[in-house]
Design a protein around this motif. Structure first.
Motif, PDB file in Angstrom:
ATOM      1  N   UNK A   8       3.276   1.175  -8.028  1.00  0.00           N
ATOM      2  CA  UNK A   8       3.033  -0.043  -8.803  1.00  0.00           C
ATOM      3  C   UNK A   8       3.780  -1.260  -8.276  1.00  0.00           C
ATOM      4  N   UNK A   9       4.929  -1.025  -7.623  1.00  0.00           N
ATOM      5  CA  UNK A   9       5.745  -2.120  -7.113  1.00  0.00           C
ATOM      6  C   UNK A   9       6.273  -1.767  -5.727  1.00  0.00           C
ATOM      7  N   UNK A  10       6.373  -2.776  -4.865  1.00  0.00           N
ATOM      8  CA  UNK A  10       6.909  -2.542  -3.522  1.00  0.00           C
ATOM      9  C   UNK A  10       7.267  -3.877  -2.885  1.00  0.00           C
ATOM     10  N   UNK A  11       8.093  -3.798  -1.851  1.00  0.00           N
ATOM     11  CA  UNK A  11       8.478  -4.959  -1.057  1.00  0.00           C
ATOM     12  C   UNK A  11       8.276  -4.634   0.414  1.00  0.00           C
ATOM     13  N   UNK A  12       7.860  -5.631   1.203  1.00  0.00           N
ATOM     14  CA  UNK A  12       7.693  -5.456   2.647  1.00  0.00           C
ATOM     15  C   UNK A  12       8.280  -6.667   3.362  1.00  0.00           C
ATOM     16  N   UNK A  13       9.134  -6.408   4.352  1.00  0.00           N
ATOM     17  CA  UNK A  13       9.652  -7.467   5.219  1.00  0.00           C
ATOM     18  C   UNK A  13       8.937  -7.354   6.566  1.00  0.00           C
ATOM     19  N   UNK A  14       8.108  -8.335   6.878  1.00  0.00           N
ATOM     20  CA  UNK A  14       7.330  -8.341   8.127  1.00  0.00           C
ATOM     21  C   UNK A  14       8.002  -9.245   9.153  1.00  0.00           C
ATOM     22  N   UNK A  15       7.964  -8.815  10.413  1.00  0.00           N
ATOM     23  CA  UNK A  15       8.481  -9.635  11.506  1.00  0.00           C
ATOM     24  C   UNK A  15       7.417  -9.837  12.573  1.00  0.00           C
ATOM     25  N   UNK A  16       7.347 -11.046  13.104  1.00  0.00           N
ATOM     26  CA  UNK A  16       6.464 -11.341  14.229  1.00  0.00           C
ATOM     27  C   UNK A  16       7.233 -11.503  15.532  1.00  0.00           C
ATOM     28  N   UNK A  17       8.511 -11.151  15.524  1.00  0.00           N
ATOM     29  CA  UNK A  17       9.340 -11.352  16.721  1.00  0.00           C
ATOM     30  C   UNK A  17       8.893 -10.484  17.878  1.00  0.00           C
ATOM     31  N   UNK A  18       8.728  -9.179  17.632  1.00  0.00           N
ATOM     32  CA  UNK A  18       8.450  -8.237  18.706  1.00  0.00           C
ATOM     33  C   UNK A  18       6.983  -8.258  19.116  1.00  0.00           C
ATOM     34  N   UNK A  19       6.084  -8.078  18.125  1.00  0.00           N
ATOM     35  CA  UNK A  19       4.672  -7.899  18.486  1.00  0.00           C
ATOM     36  C   UNK A  19       3.997  -9.185  18.977  1.00  0.00           C
TER      37      UNK A  19
ATOM     38  N   UNK B  20       3.450  -6.333  -7.197  1.00  0.00           N
ATOM     39  CA  UNK B  20       3.890  -6.204  -8.585  1.00  0.00           C
ATOM     40  C   UNK B  20       2.878  -5.388  -9.381  1.00  0.00           C
ATOM     41  N   UNK B  21       3.253  -5.069 -10.624  1.00  0.00           N
ATOM     42  CA  UNK B  21       2.417  -4.218 -11.460  1.00  0.00           C
ATOM     43  C   UNK B  21       1.116  -4.897 -11.901  1.00  0.00           C
ATOM     44  N   UNK B  22       1.125  -6.213 -11.962  1.00  0.00           N
ATOM     45  CA  UNK B  22      -0.050  -6.956 -12.423  1.00  0.00           C
ATOM     46  C   UNK B  22      -0.039  -8.332 -11.775  1.00  0.00           C
ATOM     47  N   UNK B  23      -1.168  -9.037 -11.786  1.00  0.00           N
ATOM     48  CA  UNK B  23      -1.178 -10.400 -11.248  1.00  0.00           C
ATOM     49  C   UNK B  23      -0.192 -11.318 -11.957  1.00  0.00           C
ATOM     50  N   UNK B  24      -0.078 -11.184 -13.273  1.00  0.00           N
ATOM     51  CA  UNK B  24       0.866 -12.029 -14.006  1.00  0.00           C
ATOM     52  C   UNK B  24       2.307 -11.741 -13.600  1.00  0.00           C
ATOM     53  N   UNK B  25       2.637 -10.465 -13.460  1.00  0.00           N
ATOM     54  CA  UNK B  25       3.989 -10.101 -13.039  1.00  0.00           C
ATOM     55  C   UNK B  25       4.247 -10.546 -11.609  1.00  0.00           C
ATOM     56  N   UNK B  26       3.206 -10.515 -10.787  1.00  0.00           N
ATOM     57  CA  UNK B  26       3.347 -10.997  -9.407  1.00  0.00           C
ATOM     58  C   UNK B  26       3.674 -12.489  -9.398  1.00  0.00           C
ATOM     59  N   UNK B  27       3.043 -13.260 -10.278  1.00  0.00           N
ATOM     60  CA  UNK B  27       3.315 -14.697 -10.353  1.00  0.00           C
ATOM     61  C   UNK B  27       4.756 -14.965 -10.789  1.00  0.00           C
ATOM     62  N   UNK B  28       5.211 -14.230 -11.798  1.00  0.00           N
ATOM     63  CA  UNK B  28       6.576 -14.417 -12.280  1.00  0.00           C
ATOM     64  C   UNK B  28       7.586 -14.055 -11.183  1.00  0.00           C
ATOM     65  N   UNK B  29       7.382 -12.900 -10.558  1.00  0.00           N
ATOM     66  CA  UNK B  29       8.300 -12.447  -9.510  1.00  0.00           C
ATOM     67  C   UNK B  29       8.283 -13.411  -8.329  1.00  0.00           C
ATOM     68  N   UNK B  30       7.105 -13.893  -7.985  1.00  0.00           N
ATOM     69  CA  UNK B  30       6.983 -14.835  -6.873  1.00  0.00           C
ATOM     70  C   UNK B  30       7.705 -16.143  -7.172  1.00  0.00           C
TER      71      UNK B  30
END
Length: 395
Positions: free
Chosen positions: A234-245, A260-270
């Motif tokens: 339901x929830x996760x975080x990803x750190x992406x890098x463009x340095x190497x590729x 986030x668990x829902x679009x509304x929660x995604x807005x709040x967290x964002x």
């Protein structure tokens, strides 16, 4: 005021770079710094990047601010690259541009500390040297889960999974999306499936460091674990890098992605994520982001970039195989065959710190004290010499 300070510990990688630069031997070899190098020992500017920059220079009309979240076209293109056709519900995902993969990690760890002050972040044993300082400086606690077996040079998956199964909803688990740094030992797709199942059971928050997408077995294979987890939890975080590729090391281009668990929660967290950015560097730079957006949105440039990425990946795989073969021929032993089996830029040789110092002093071969080598730094014409040096140091 400043008389209250004591000298901060030096960065070991930067110190190693200084030692290498001061070494006057023409035979010296740099296997320490984590940048891709071509056959001439140069970290090249990719042809697709040059073409994208020419277009940007010709068409750019303003240098005005981008906004806190950065280049929106870049964000959309990166989400397409990371998620592919995985079917992840994008209405629950938000993305913000960041200054490099390191900046992405910092932003997201700040976010974790706002959501759950002092939370424990579980990192692999071993992990990238900068993971721990970023977490600690963000107010988080650091713990470890078993990952690498120094005897077999493989992932200790049963022990890893058992540790993950003991986590709770209070915990965060930091996973290397592909091309594990520093070991080069990676999870199989079946193991990623089991990790995703564990995270669903425990409710621990997955935090994926995706710094080397495309450097292991290809974009689709390397993205498997990230896509599997984002599809399952339901929830996760990803750190992406463009340095190497994309070879954009000095452009410092990355992205912080949250599910986030829902679009509304995604807005709040964002909103909290953007507030963190505003209070730090306000808004990100654009050049690296616009390069990546230009490449990924253009079919011709993207095809050229993917071909260049494949060339880099295949070169590193070939160097791995040549080094392992050279050591096997000289020792009649398969003890270093793991180098050929691992993927990504790095491998952990398993040499003692004393052996590493011997290699530096006697052979001019530079690597970090844990014996992590940058495979891309191996001069192809000197594979045999390196094999001899490694075996002598190991003895």
């Amino acid at each position: 005021m400043f008389e209250t300070l004591t000298k901060a510990p030096g960065d070991k990688i930067l110190a190693l770079m200084g030692e290498y630069a001061a070494d006057t031997r023409s035979s010296k070899v740099d296997l320490g710094v984590g940048v891709y190098k071509d056959e001439q020992g140069v970290t090249p500017v990719m042809s697709s990047v040059r073409k994208a920059e020419e277009r940007i220079l010709a068409n750019e009309k303003t240098k005005t601010y981008l906004g806190i979240a950065g280049n929106k076209g870049f964000g959309a293109a990166v989400l397409d690259l990371v998620l592919g056709n995985s079917g992840v519900n994008r209405s629950r995902i938000r993305i913000a541009q960041a200054p490099g993969g390191t900046g992405s990690l910092w932003i997201l760890m700040q976010l974790i500390n706002r959501a759950r002050p002092g939370a424990a972040v579980y990192v692999s044993d071993p992990t990238w040297a900068n993971h721990n300082p970023i977490a600690i400086n963000s107010g988080l606690k650091v713990a470890t889960y078993p990952y690498f077996d120094a005897a077999t040079r493989a992932v200790k998956f049963d022990a890893m999974l058992a540790a993950l199964d003991r986590l709770t909803t209070e915990d965060v688990v930091l996973l290397h999306g592909c091309c594990h740094n520093p070991t080069g030992a990676n999870l199989t797709h079946e193991q990623w499936d089991k990790v995703a199942q564990s995270l669903v059971r425990t409710g621990a928050l997955p935090f994926i460091d995706l710094a080397y997408l495309g450097f292991g077995d290809g974009i689709e294979a390397d993205a498997y674990g990230t896509r599997k987890i984002l599809s399952a939890v339901p929830e996760a975080l990803v750190a992406f890098s463009g340095s190497k590729n994309f070879g954009l090391y000095r452009e410092r281009i990355g992205a912080a992605i949250l599910l986030a668990r829902s679009p509304d929660e995604a807005d709040v967290t964002n909103s909290q994520l953007l507030n963190i950015i505003r209070g730090a560097y306000s808004q990100p730079p654009d050049h690296g982001a616009e390069i990546i957006r230009t490449i990924l949105e253009d079919a011709s440039l993207r095809a050229e970039w993917e071909a260049e990425l494949a060339q880099m990946r295949n070169r590193m795989i070939a160097l791995r195989e040549k080094l392992a073969s050279a050591i096997r021929e000289r020792s009649n032993s398969t003890d270093f065959d793991f180098v050929a089996e691992h993927r990504g830029m790095f491998s952990l040789l398993g040499l003692t710190p004393e052996a590493v110092e011997h290699l530096k002093a006697e052979n001019g071969v530079y690597m970090t004290s844990d014996s992590r080598i940058n495979v891309a730094g191996i001069p192809e014409e000197r594979v045999g010499d390196l094999a001899d040096a490694f075996l002598a140091a190991a003895r």
